[in-house]
Design a protein around this motif. Structure first.
Motif, PDB file in Angstrom:
ATOM      1  N   HIS A  69      36.316 -17.835  21.936  1.00 19.70           N
ATOM      2  CA  HIS A  69      36.975 -16.629  21.439  1.00 19.70           C
ATOM      3  C   HIS A  69      38.480 -16.720  21.679  1.00 19.70           C
ATOM      4  CE1 HIS A  69      33.034 -14.834  21.042  1.00 19.70           C
ATOM      5  NE2 HIS A  69      32.764 -15.312  22.237  1.00 19.70           N
ATOM      6  N   LYS A  70      39.207 -15.874  20.983  1.00 15.19           N
ATOM      7  CA  LYS A  70      40.650 -15.779  21.166  1.00 15.19           C
ATOM      8  C   LYS A  70      40.969 -15.636  22.653  1.00 15.19           C
ATOM      9  CE  LYS A  70      44.627 -12.927  20.022  1.00 15.19           C
ATOM     10  NZ  LYS A  70      45.108 -11.796  19.229  1.00 15.19           N
ATOM     11  N   GLY A  71      41.961 -16.400  23.121  1.00 15.49           N
ATOM     12  CA  GLY A  71      42.383 -16.324  24.515  1.00 15.49           C
ATOM     13  C   GLY A  71      41.698 -17.322  25.429  1.00 15.49           C
ATOM     14  N   ASP A  72      40.628 -17.972  24.962  1.00 16.65           N
ATOM     15  CA  ASP A  72      39.940 -18.964  25.791  1.00 16.65           C
ATOM     16  C   ASP A  72      40.783 -20.231  25.897  1.00 16.65           C
ATOM     17  OD1 ASP A  72      37.778 -17.275  26.036  1.00 16.65           O
ATOM     18  OD2 ASP A  72      36.586 -18.270  24.493  1.00 16.65           O
ATOM     19  N   ARG A  73      40.842 -20.777  27.121  1.00 15.47           N
ATOM     20  CA  ARG A  73      41.512 -22.065  27.322  1.00 15.47           C
ATOM     21  C   ARG A  73      40.494 -23.169  27.080  1.00 15.47           C
ATOM     22  NH1 ARG A  73      46.225 -22.976  29.823  1.00 15.47           N
ATOM     23  NH2 ARG A  73      45.339 -24.672  31.050  1.00 15.47           N
ATOM     24  N   VAL A  74      40.891 -24.156  26.275  1.00 11.49           N
ATOM     25  CA  VAL A  74      39.978 -25.228  25.899  1.00 11.49           C
ATOM     26  C   VAL A  74      40.637 -26.589  26.055  1.00 11.49           C
ATOM     27  CG1 VAL A  74      38.667 -23.795  24.277  1.00 11.49           C
ATOM     28  CG2 VAL A  74      40.631 -25.093  23.455  1.00 11.49           C
ATOM     29  N   VAL A  75      39.787 -27.601  26.139  1.00  5.00           N
ATOM     30  CA  VAL A  75      40.210 -28.995  26.112  1.00  5.00           C
ATOM     31  C   VAL A  75      39.710 -29.568  24.793  1.00  5.00           C
ATOM     32  CG1 VAL A  75      40.026 -31.261  27.201  1.00  5.00           C
ATOM     33  CG2 VAL A  75      39.967 -29.190  28.608  1.00  5.00           C
ATOM     34  N   VAL A  76      40.604 -30.166  24.035  1.00  9.65           N
ATOM     35  CA  VAL A  76      40.252 -30.769  22.754  1.00  9.65           C
ATOM     36  C   VAL A  76      40.606 -32.241  22.805  1.00  9.65           C
ATOM     37  CG1 VAL A  76      40.761 -30.821  20.274  1.00  9.65           C
ATOM     38  CG2 VAL A  76      40.660 -28.635  21.482  1.00  9.65           C
ATOM     39  N   THR A  77      39.674 -33.090  22.392  1.00  9.17           N
ATOM     40  CA  THR A  77      39.992 -34.499  22.181  1.00  9.17           C
ATOM     41  C   THR A  77      39.688 -34.807  20.728  1.00  9.17           C
ATOM     42  OG1 THR A  77      37.783 -35.256  22.833  1.00  9.17           O
ATOM     43  CG2 THR A  77      39.470 -35.183  24.551  1.00  9.17           C
ATOM     44  N   GLY A  78      40.523 -35.641  20.140  1.00  9.29           N
ATOM     45  CA  GLY A  78      40.317 -35.960  18.736  1.00  9.29           C
ATOM     46  C   GLY A  78      41.342 -36.942  18.223  1.00  9.29           C
ATOM     47  N   ARG A  79      41.441 -36.975  16.911  1.00 12.93           N
ATOM     48  CA  ARG A  79      42.332 -37.911  16.228  1.00 12.93           C
ATOM     49  C   ARG A  79      43.439 -37.155  15.523  1.00 12.93           C
ATOM     50  NH1 ARG A  79      37.633 -39.157  12.752  1.00 12.93           N
ATOM     51  NH2 ARG A  79      37.326 -37.120  13.551  1.00 12.93           N
ATOM     52  N   VAL A  80      44.632 -37.667  15.629  1.00 16.32           N
ATOM     53  CA  VAL A  80      45.775 -37.076  14.928  1.00 16.32           C
ATOM     54  C   VAL A  80      45.694 -37.509  13.472  1.00 16.32           C
ATOM     55  CG1 VAL A  80      48.285 -37.009  14.767  1.00 16.32           C
ATOM     56  CG2 VAL A  80      47.179 -37.132  17.006  1.00 16.32           C
ATOM     57  N   LYS A  81      45.830 -36.518  12.579  1.00 14.45           N
ATOM     58  CA  LYS A  81      45.726 -36.801  11.158  1.00 14.45           C
ATOM     59  C   LYS A  81      46.844 -36.076  10.411  1.00 14.45           C
ATOM     60  CE  LYS A  81      42.774 -36.099   7.195  1.00 14.45           C
ATOM     61  NZ  LYS A  81      41.664 -35.330   6.650  1.00 14.45           N
ATOM     62  N   PRO A  82      47.648 -36.799   9.657  1.00 12.74           N
ATOM     63  CA  PRO A  82      48.660 -36.129   8.835  1.00 12.74           C
ATOM     64  C   PRO A  82      47.998 -35.519   7.598  1.00 12.74           C
ATOM     65  CG  PRO A  82      48.812 -38.506   8.567  1.00 12.74           C
ATOM     66  CD  PRO A  82      47.742 -38.250   9.586  1.00 12.74           C
ATOM     67  N   GLU A  83      48.357 -34.295   7.282  1.00 19.28           N
ATOM     68  CA  GLU A  83      47.875 -33.643   6.064  1.00 19.28           C
ATOM     69  C   GLU A  83      49.080 -33.337   5.190  1.00 19.28           C
ATOM     70  OE1 GLU A  83      45.441 -30.223   6.749  1.00 19.28           O
ATOM     71  OE2 GLU A  83      43.915 -31.367   7.811  1.00 19.28           O
ATOM     72  N   THR A  84      49.031 -33.806   3.974  1.00 22.94           N
ATOM     73  CA  THR A  84      50.122 -33.584   3.030  1.00 22.94           C
ATOM     74  C   THR A  84      49.688 -32.537   2.014  1.00 22.94           C
ATOM     75  OG1 THR A  84      50.828 -35.868   3.310  1.00 22.94           O
ATOM     76  CG2 THR A  84      51.676 -34.714   1.384  1.00 22.94           C
ATOM     77  N   TRP A  85      50.606 -31.633   1.705  1.00 22.07           N
ATOM     78  CA  TRP A  85      50.326 -30.592   0.728  1.00 22.07           C
ATOM     79  C   TRP A  85      51.574 -30.355  -0.095  1.00 22.07           C
ATOM     80  CZ3 TRP A  85      53.162 -26.050   1.442  1.00 22.07           C
ATOM     81  CH2 TRP A  85      53.788 -25.914   2.678  1.00 22.07           C
ATOM     82  N   THR A  86      51.397 -29.778  -1.270  1.00 23.44           N
ATOM     83  CA  THR A  86      52.497 -29.508  -2.183  1.00 23.44           C
ATOM     84  C   THR A  86      52.645 -28.012  -2.376  1.00 23.44           C
ATOM     85  OG1 THR A  86      52.059 -31.589  -3.326  1.00 23.44           O
ATOM     86  CG2 THR A  86      53.426 -29.972  -4.485  1.00 23.44           C
ATOM     87  N   ASN A  87      53.855 -27.532  -2.181  1.00 24.07           N
ATOM     88  CA  ASN A  87      54.158 -26.123  -2.404  1.00 24.07           C
ATOM     89  C   ASN A  87      54.050 -25.845  -3.903  1.00 24.07           C
ATOM     90  OD1 ASN A  87      55.749 -23.727  -3.047  1.00 24.07           O
ATOM     91  ND2 ASN A  87      56.380 -23.796  -0.906  1.00 24.07           N
ATOM     92  N   ARG A  88      53.189 -24.896  -4.264  1.00 21.14           N
ATOM     93  CA  ARG A  88      52.954 -24.605  -5.684  1.00 21.14           C
ATOM     94  C   ARG A  88      54.188 -24.065  -6.388  1.00 21.14           C
ATOM     95  NH1 ARG A  88      47.085 -21.788  -5.019  1.00 21.14           N
ATOM     96  NH2 ARG A  88      45.979 -23.688  -4.430  1.00 21.14           N
ATOM     97  N   GLN A  89      55.011 -23.317  -5.666  1.00 19.50           N
ATOM     98  CA  GLN A  89      56.186 -22.717  -6.300  1.00 19.50           C
ATOM     99  C   GLN A  89      57.330 -23.702  -6.444  1.00 19.50           C
ATOM    100  OE1 GLN A  89      56.952 -19.256  -3.910  1.00 19.50           O
ATOM    101  NE2 GLN A  89      55.383 -18.045  -4.961  1.00 19.50           N
ATOM    102  N   SER A  90      57.628 -24.447  -5.364  1.00 17.31           N
ATOM    103  CA  SER A  90      58.783 -25.343  -5.405  1.00 17.31           C
ATOM    104  C   SER A  90      58.419 -26.766  -5.804  1.00 17.31           C
ATOM    105  CB  SER A  90      59.468 -25.372  -4.034  1.00 17.31           C
ATOM    106  OG  SER A  90      58.643 -26.037  -3.090  1.00 17.31           O
ATOM    107  N   GLY A  91      57.142 -27.123  -5.689  1.00 22.72           N
ATOM    108  CA  GLY A  91      56.733 -28.493  -5.981  1.00 22.72           C
ATOM    109  C   GLY A  91      57.070 -29.465  -4.864  1.00 22.72           C
ATOM    110  N   GLU A  92      57.642 -28.945  -3.784  1.00 21.21           N
ATOM    111  CA  GLU A  92      58.050 -29.779  -2.660  1.00 21.21           C
ATOM    112  C   GLU A  92      56.831 -30.199  -1.842  1.00 21.21           C
ATOM    113  OE1 GLU A  92      60.648 -29.022   1.296  1.00 21.21           O
ATOM    114  OE2 GLU A  92      61.544 -28.375  -0.595  1.00 21.21           O
ATOM    115  N   SER A  93      56.797 -31.457  -1.433  1.00 25.70           N
ATOM    116  CA  SER A  93      55.706 -32.003  -0.648  1.00 25.70           C
ATOM    117  C   SER A  93      56.052 -31.925   0.842  1.00 25.70           C
ATOM    118  CB  SER A  93      55.460 -33.465  -1.043  1.00 25.70           C
ATOM    119  OG  SER A  93      54.374 -33.976  -0.325  1.00 25.70           O
ATOM    120  N   SER A  94      55.073 -31.531   1.647  1.00 30.06           N
ATOM    121  CA  SER A  94      55.273 -31.444   3.096  1.00 30.06           C
ATOM    122  C   SER A  94      54.102 -32.098   3.815  1.00 30.06           C
ATOM    123  CB  SER A  94      55.363 -29.989   3.541  1.00 30.06           C
ATOM    124  OG  SER A  94      56.466 -29.346   2.964  1.00 30.06           O
ATOM    125  N   THR A  95      54.347 -32.566   5.024  1.00 37.82           N
ATOM    126  CA  THR A  95      53.301 -33.160   5.849  1.00 37.82           C
ATOM    127  C   THR A  95      53.274 -32.459   7.194  1.00 37.82           C
ATOM    128  OG1 THR A  95      53.586 -35.311   4.786  1.00 37.82           O
ATOM    129  CG2 THR A  95      52.462 -35.293   6.905  1.00 37.82           C
TER     130      THR A  95
END
Length: 163
Positions: A69-95
């Motif tokens: 739940h909100k406010g709980d302290r957690v430990v997360v292990t995993g893989r870093v992954k870049p996600e790229t998306w395009t702004n629909r209005q400006s057409g600008e790509s961000s990661t």
């Protein structure tokens, strides 16, 4: 991909979602933390809050939604992954960097939990249950609470856990 382990606080309640056409279950977690340092007067001061997006899939996602739940302290292990998306209005790509969680667990420095195992192969029930928090999870306790288990009638533990 790079591996990462992070301890942080959930910024909102996790919600279970499904991929297109009833696909695989997933949840997105907003994880926050801040560095603390002593100021010139010797008082602890929190620095700026840093937020990280974490995504968990399948059984991990289902257990996270049932257990955290909100406010709980957690430990997360995993893989870093870049996600790229395009702004629909400006057409600008961000990661943006996100973490795909392999494991998510309660952080037990200031909390305790009871583990309830899920049945194999079937519909899952249970998950972690908290140790008496008023909010139900028991993981976001900032002060020690008597949980019992050290002796009759909730005796003090045989060591100083908060000193």
């Amino acid at each position: 991909m790079a591996q990462i382990s992070i301890i942080g606080t959930l910024g909102k309640d996790p919600e279970l979602e499904h991929g297109q056409n009833g696909g695989k279950a997933y949840t997105r977690l907003s994880l926050a933390w801040s560095e603390s340092a002593k100021d010139q007067g010797g008082h602890w001061v929190d620095g700026p809050t840093v937020w990280l997006q974490v995504t968990a899939f399948g059984r991990v996602a289902e257990n996270v939604v049932r257990s955290l739940h909100k406010g709980d302290r957690v430990v997360v292990t995993g893989r870093v992954k870049p996600e790229t998306w395009t702004n629909r209005q400006s057409g600008e790509s961000s990661t943006v960097l996100t973490v795909v969680a392999d494991t998510v667990a309660p952080e037990l420095t200031f909390a305790s939990v009871q583990v309830a195992k899920n049945p194999k192969g079937g519909q899952q029930s249970g998950g972690w249950s908290g140790g008496g928090s008023q909010q139900g999870s028991g993981w976001n306790n900032q002060q020690p609470q008597q949980q019992g288990g050290f002796g009759a009638e909730g005796d003090e533990p045989p060591f100083d856990t908060w000193g």
